[in-house]
Each structure stands twice: as structure tokens, then as C-alpha cells.
Design an enzyme around this catalytic site. Structure first.
Site, mmCIF file in Angstrom:
data_model
loop_
_atom_site.group_PDB
_atom_site.id
_atom_site.type_symbol
_atom_site.label_atom_id
_atom_site.label_comp_id
_atom_site.label_asym_id
_atom_site.label_seq_id
_atom_site.Cartn_x
_atom_site.Cartn_y
_atom_site.Cartn_z
ATOM 1 C CG ASN A 158 42.178 14.366 36.553
ATOM 2 O OD1 ASN A 158 41.737 13.580 35.720
ATOM 3 N ND2 ASN A 158 43.278 15.051 36.372
ATOM 4 C CE LYS A 181 37.807 1.157 35.358
ATOM 5 N NZ LYS A 181 37.348 2.105 36.363
ATOM 6 N N GLY A 234 45.245 8.419 32.475
ATOM 7 C CA GLY A 234 45.453 8.104 33.885
ATOM 8 C C GLY A 234 46.921 8.205 34.238
ATOM 9 C CB SER A 235 48.718 6.968 37.166
ATOM 10 O OG SER A 235 48.333 5.613 37.137
ATOM 11 C CB VAL A 238 47.408 2.398 35.544
ATOM 12 C CG1 VAL A 238 46.259 1.636 34.903
ATOM 13 C CG2 VAL A 238 47.356 2.239 37.056
ATOM 14 N N GLY A 239 49.095 3.186 32.937
ATOM 15 C CA GLY A 239 49.151 3.378 31.486
ATOM 16 C C GLY A 239 50.148 2.426 30.834
ATOM 17 C CD GLU A 256 47.114 12.327 25.756
ATOM 18 O OE1 GLU A 256 47.987 12.868 26.457
ATOM 19 O OE2 GLU A 256 47.139 12.361 24.510
ATOM 20 C CB CYS A 290 47.333 15.533 33.500
ATOM 21 S SG CYS A 290 46.170 16.267 32.353
ATOM 22 C CD GLN A 337 45.551 11.376 44.824
ATOM 23 O OE1 GLN A 337 45.245 10.195 44.670
ATOM 24 N NE2 GLN A 337 46.571 11.942 44.212
ATOM 25 C CD GLU A 387 50.960 13.405 37.764
ATOM 26 O OE1 GLU A 387 50.734 12.188 37.866
ATOM 27 O OE2 GLU A 387 50.433 14.120 36.904
ATOM 28 C CD GLU A 466 42.543 11.577 24.605
ATOM 29 O OE1 GLU A 466 41.435 11.070 24.445
ATOM 30 O OE2 GLU A 466 43.057 11.758 25.712
HETATM 31 P P1 NAD Z 1 44.741 5.786 37.413
HETATM 32 O O1 NAD Z 1 45.840 5.403 36.488
HETATM 33 O O2 NAD Z 1 44.774 5.260 38.792
HETATM 34 O O3 NAD Z 1 43.325 5.328 36.818
HETATM 35 C C1 NAD Z 1 42.870 5.727 35.535
HETATM 36 C C2 NAD Z 1 41.796 4.746 35.077
HETATM 37 O O4 NAD Z 1 42.403 3.461 34.854
HETATM 38 C C3 NAD Z 1 40.690 4.501 36.115
HETATM 39 O O5 NAD Z 1 39.449 4.361 35.473
HETATM 40 C C4 NAD Z 1 41.131 3.194 36.746
HETATM 41 O O6 NAD Z 1 40.073 2.478 37.361
HETATM 42 C C5 NAD Z 1 41.689 2.449 35.550
HETATM 43 N N1 NAD Z 1 42.603 1.349 35.871
HETATM 44 C C6 NAD Z 1 43.305 1.135 37.024
HETATM 45 N N2 NAD Z 1 44.014 -0.005 36.934
HETATM 46 C C7 NAD Z 1 43.775 -0.529 35.708
HETATM 47 C C8 NAD Z 1 44.245 -1.687 35.014
HETATM 48 N N3 NAD Z 1 45.090 -2.536 35.575
HETATM 49 N N4 NAD Z 1 43.814 -1.895 33.751
HETATM 50 C C9 NAD Z 1 42.968 -1.018 33.148
HETATM 51 N N5 NAD Z 1 42.480 0.093 33.769
HETATM 52 C C10 NAD Z 1 42.880 0.335 35.022
HETATM 53 O O7 NAD Z 1 44.670 7.389 37.395
HETATM 54 P P2 NAD Z 1 43.734 8.350 38.251
HETATM 55 O O8 NAD Z 1 44.228 8.362 39.661
HETATM 56 O O9 NAD Z 1 42.293 8.035 38.000
HETATM 57 O O10 NAD Z 1 44.024 9.774 37.550
HETATM 58 C C11 NAD Z 1 45.097 10.588 37.880
HETATM 59 C C12 NAD Z 1 46.238 10.421 36.890
HETATM 60 O O11 NAD Z 1 45.747 10.684 35.574
HETATM 61 C C13 NAD Z 1 47.360 11.417 37.087
HETATM 62 O O12 NAD Z 1 48.595 10.773 36.925
HETATM 63 C C14 NAD Z 1 47.143 12.442 35.986
HETATM 64 O O13 NAD Z 1 48.300 13.158 35.618
HETATM 65 C C15 NAD Z 1 46.620 11.583 34.893
HETATM 66 N N6 NAD Z 1 45.852 12.372 33.925
HETATM 67 C C16 NAD Z 1 46.371 12.594 32.668
HETATM 68 C C17 NAD Z 1 45.685 13.378 31.745
HETATM 69 C C18 NAD Z 1 46.236 13.643 30.364
HETATM 70 O O14 NAD Z 1 45.444 13.967 29.472
HETATM 71 N N7 NAD Z 1 47.527 13.522 30.130
HETATM 72 C C19 NAD Z 1 44.452 13.933 32.102
HETATM 73 C C20 NAD Z 1 43.947 13.685 33.374
HETATM 74 C C21 NAD Z 1 44.658 12.892 34.267
#
Ligand code: NAD
Length: 485
Positions: A158, A181, A234-235, A238-239, A256, A290, A337, A387, A466
Site C-alpha cells: 500500500n 522482499k 503488513g497485517s 502475518v505479523g 508495523e 494503515c 480486496q 480493520e 521506525e
Molecule cells: P500482508 O500481511 O498480507 O503482507 C505484508 C508482506 O508480508 C507482503 O510482502 C507479503 O508477501 C508478506 N508475507 C505474507 N505472508 C508471509 C509469511 N508467512 N511470512 C513472511 N512474509 C509474509 O499485508 P498487505 O496486505 O500487503 O498490507 C496491508 C496491511 O498492512 C494492512 O493491515 C495495513 O494496516 C498494514 N500496514 C501497516 C503499516 C504500518 O506502518 N503500521 C503501513 C502499511 C500497511
């Protein structure tokens, strides 16, 4: 005015200073979310063997890079900033085509990449330790911050320029080498960053970029024994997985994650400005931030006036083709999405919410949902707690600031929050009582400066924040030196 699509780009991983396909030769197709019939390119569907090669290249490059004077590393970051800046327009167009961010926001984000690189280049000349006296002798004891080694950076789609840069720049300036990555949904923008570093003559292997699925690239990167630390954005689900695996293996990890960001409008607020901030915060980038505004709490005496102003603003808003510089709200990133957002809207209705605007997919090929505004959503309904990553927000009435703060805090997230008020006392109570890592007084919930920390609390984040000087904490480790003569 619409921007014409440039020709299809060559798409590769960037490993050891070379542009290369995935080792298996597998690829995947990326399509334009505004016009899914348009192919953007074929990108490497990389796997564990590509991660291995990238980590190997980063490990080989580490000794020389970490020993280079920081000012030498800064020179590379400054040249990369110039290269990024020279191609802001191309990067913005590619970002818009691959993930649908309206071009006016994409231009700002691409330009911010250069700003982030310049800020972190300046770290070369800032302190990296503290000087004390030893208690027994008065001799010197000091702290020193040293680089970690190879770090793994995992980024979402995003903010496909800003987030990869704000992880890569501090990692590199403090002397680490990197495997980045990129998200599968936005590889092209990230590859422009690799190209900028390549043009800046970054030594081979210092930055390696691998494209592919999370399970096939992200997971092997987290597990790799030669990767010392993982920074993930990310989400939440996954995080959490990433944190469990990384900490099990004794690695440093920074997360994050998502948010459920409230905006509070008090009766003494400038209502026009508050409505504008609500619109931008909830709907720009189709709510795929986010820090997007997910809940709008309005004091009951001005609720009807604010609701009218926001509905008028939604009526005036420009929704549609993201390559048109007038467009404010473009498509969602992909079909999945779109389906998730439409399902969330249906559930919001089922749980008693009333749709005041939007609520349906727009006509046409693109994955477009117009700004969607709910009211009468209960505090325990899904829309109030989870969310929904799209242009969907809800209005809530409240009587007192204490009540608003309590309800705003009643979620698992704590990323960003805003208040609109002309009362200093109310602003201060908000700053003291609202549980979030980023607070805004009289501005929208989204937006981040490069030189101050960025990050969430509660379920929204983990580890040091960060950006700004906070980045030093994650990308370096402290050594204490007792120095007697
Ligand atoms: P996501 O969690 O699906 O993916 C994030 C990254 O993780 C991608 O590169 C994905 O390929 C990778 N990933 C997926 N599975 C994995 C695994 N098992 N092991 C390691 N890596 C893996 O998130 P998204 O859909 O790309 O992004 C949207 C989400 O990110 C939303 O929840 C949003 O709130 C969050 N976000 C947070 C911030 C912040 O700074 N707090 C900023 C931007 C987005």
C-alpha cells in the site's frame, strides 16, 4: 486528463548487483486494478533458492560495506536520492498502474522516497554513542552502536515506495546489508528503488531485492540462519506469525501492523476543516492506509451539521480513474480486496449499520468502491473493531470527551488518532488519554514526517518504531566500552 500507459517493463529480482529472473524461471502476472484487462508485467515468482542467493550476496557484501566510513555510505544514499527524484513521474505512473493509488498521491509518495534517503544520509554525521566516566577511576566508559549484519525487510503493497525506502535507508546508513522482499501486488515501484541504488553505484550485494509470495519468499527469509533481524510491515495475522518464528530463532524483530484509527470532532471544532480531514483520512488511497480514519466520533450537538458537511464533501469528491490527476479515490488493489470490502459492507448492514453514502461496487471494469459512510453502527459490531482495508468509515455520536476517549480506546489497535477542537485543554486531555503511537491535533489521522518516529502501540506494533532517530534502535546494537589508559 489521463496518463498513457508506458510500455511493459522488464521485471526481475536484483541480487548481487545483477538483474535476474527467479531461479525456477517461474513468473506471475500483475494486472492494473483500474483496468484488470491491462497486463502490467510478468514478475518473478521467487522461492527459497532465490532467498538463499540474496542472503549469500548480502553476507558477502557486509564486511566491506560495514567498514566503509558512514560518510561514504551517505554519499551513495544521496546519489540514490537524486536518481529517485529524477524519475518521480515514472515511478508514480508505475505505482498508479500496478496498485491503483491516485497519481496525485503517488507523485507525493515517490518524491518522499528521495526525502527519506536524504534524511538518513544525514545520520552519518549524528552521534552513535554516549560518553560517561567510570565510577571507580573516572576513566572513560562509552557506548557504541554497531550494525547487525544482514537484515530482512518485508513490505506491503500500500506504500510501495515509502515503506521499502524507510526500511532500506536506515538499514544501509548504519552499515547493514539488506534483503528486501517486495509485496507481490506492487513489485514495479520497489524495483525502481533498486534501480536508483544501482545507478548510485551501491556496491554489489549490499541491497538485494526479491519478488514473490509471502509464503515462498517472506517465510524463508524470516527463517534464514544468516539473517539477523526482520523488519515487517503488513497485517496483524502475518505479523504475529513472523514475530513468533523470528523470536523462536532468537532474531530481532520489528512489526508495523494494522490500525482502527479514530477521529474525534468536538462541538468547538472548525467543522469544515474536520469534515475535510475526515474525507481525506478515510477515503484517499481508497482507505488502503494503515493510518486511515476508520471511526469518526462527533459530539452530539454538532453531529447533524458535521454529517451534512461530510456527505456534501463525499458528493463533491472525485472517484474513478487513478491516472487522472483530479481523482481523489481510485480502485482497491485487487479482486480479493474488493470482495473482502464488499463482504464487510454487507456484514455492516446485517449488524444494523445504515449506509449513508456508497456501499456498492461502482460500474465498470475497475475494482472501485466509492466512499462508503455508515452510521448507527454499534461499538461491538465488526466495523467498529476490525480493520476493513477500504474506503469505509462510520459515524458515532458522543456526549462528553471522556466518553469519546473511552470508546476510541476500546479496540485492540493503537496506531494513529486525531482530534478536532479549538480548546487547548481538550487537546491536552486527548494527548494524555488516547492510546495510539501517532496523535494528531487538528489534522487527519494519516500522514507521516520522515524525521520523527512512526509506529503503533497495542496490537498495531512491536519493537522500536521506525523513522527518525527511532530507526537507530532497531538497526544497530549497543556495545559498552570501558576504556582505561
Ligand atoms: P500482508 O500481511 O498480507 O503482507 C505484508 C508482506 O508480508 C507482503 O510482502 C507479503 O508477501 C508478506 N508475507 C505474507 N505472508 C508471509 C509469511 N508467512 N511470512 C513472511 N512474509 C509474509 O499485508 P498487505 O496486505 O500487503 O498490507 C496491508 C496491511 O498492512 C494492512 O493491515 C495495513 O494496516 C498494514 N500496514 C501497516 C503499516 C504500518 O506502518 N503500521 C503501513 C502499511 C500497511
Amino acid at each position: 486528463m489521463s496518463v498513457d500507459a508506458p510500455p511493459l517493463p522488464a521485471a526481475s529480482n536484483y541480487v548481487g548487483g545483477e538483474w535476474s529472473p527467479s531461479r525456477s524461471g517461474r513468473t506471475y502476472e500483475k494486472r492494473n486494478p483500474a483496468r484488470p484487462s491491462e497486463l502490467i508485467g510478468e514478475f518473478p515468482a521467487s522461492g527459497a533458492e532465490d532467498v538463499d542467493a540474496a542472503v549469500g550476496a548480502a553476507a558477502a557484501a557486509y564486511p566491506a560495506w560495514s567498514r566503509l566510513p558512514a560518510a561514504g555510505r551517505a554519499a551513495v544514499l544521496l546519489r540514490a536520492a537524486d536518481a529517485l527524484e529524477a524519475s518521480v513521474e515514472q515511478i508514480a505512473r508505475d505505482m498508479t498502474r500496478e496498485m491503483g493509488k491516485p497519481i496525485r498521491e503517488a507523485r507525493l509518495e515517490a518524491a518522499r522516497g528521495a526525502q527519506i534517503l536524504r534524511y538518513f544520509a544525514g545520520e552519518a554525521w549524528r552521534p552513535k554513542g554516549e560518553l560517561y566516566e567510570q565510577s571507580a577511576t573516572g576513566a572513560t566508559v562509552y557506548t557504541l552502536r554497531r550494525s547487525l549484519g544482514v537484515v530482512g525487510l518485508i513490505t506491503p503493497w500500500n506504500f510501495p515506495a515509502a515503506i521499502p525506502v524507510w526500511k532500506t535507508a536506515p538499514a544501509l546508513i548504519y552499515g547493514n546489508t539488506v534483503v528486501l522482499k517486495l509485496a507481490q501486488e506492487a513489485p514495479l515501484t520497489g524495483l525502481h528503488i533498486a534501480r536508483a541504488f544501482d545507478e548510485a553505484e551501491l556496491p554489489a550485494g549490499v541491497l538485494n531485492v526479491v519478488v514473490g509470495r509471502g509464503s515462498e519468499v517472506g517465510a524463508p527469509l524470516v527463517r534464514h540462519p544468516d539473517v539477523r533481524a526482520i523488519s515487517f510491515t503488513g497485517s496483524v495475522p502475518v505479523g504475529r506469525e513472523v514475530r513468533e518464528e523470528a523470536t523462536r530463532l532468537g532474531k530481532r524483530v520489528q512489526l508495523e501492523l494494522g490500525g482502527h484509527n479514530p477521529l474525534i470532532v468536538l462541538a468547538d471544532a472548525p467543522l469544515g476543516r474536520a469534515a475535510e480531514a475526515a474525507y481525506a483520512g478515510a477515503f484517499w488511497s481508497a482507505g488502503q492506509k494503515c493510518t486511515a480514519t476508520r471511526r469518526i466520533f462527533v459530539q452530539d450537538t454538532v453531529y447533524d451539521d458535521f454529517r451534512r458537511l461530510l456527505l456534501e464533501r463525499i458528493e463533491r469528491g472525485r472517484v474513478g480513474d487513478p491516472s487522472d490527476p483530479e481523482t481523489e479515490v481510485g480502485p482497491l488493489v485487487n479482486e480479493r480486496q474488493l470482495e473482502d470490502v464488499l463482504a464487510a459492507i454487507a456484514r455492516g448492514r446485517d449488524e444494523g449499520g445504515i449506509v449513508l453514502a456508497g456501499g456498492e461496487r461502482a460500474e465498470g471494469e475497475g475494482y472501485l468502491v466509492p466512499p462508503t459512510l455508515f452510521e448507527d453502527v454499534s461499538d461491538d459490531a465488526m466495523l467498529s473493531c476490525e480493520e476493513v482495508f477500504g474506503p469505509v468509515t462510520s459515524l458515532y455520536r458522543f456526549a462528553t470527551l471522556d466518553e469519546a476517549l473511552e470508546r476510541a480506546n476500546a479496540v485492540e489497535f493503537g496506531l494513529s488518532a486525531s482530534i478536532f477542537t479549538s480548546s487547548l485543554e481538550s487537546a491536552q486531555r486527548f494527548v494524555d488519554g488516547l492510546e495510539a503511537g501517532i496523535l494528531h491535533v487538528n489534522s487527519q489521522t494519516a500522514g507521516a514526517d520522515v524525521h520523527v518516529p512512526f509506529g503503533g502501540i497495542k496490537s498495531s506494533g512491536f519493537g522500536p518504531h521506525e523513522q527518525g532517530r527511532a530507526a537507530l534502535e532497531f538497526y544497530t546494537e549497543v556495545v559498552t566500552v570501558y576504556h582505561d589508559v
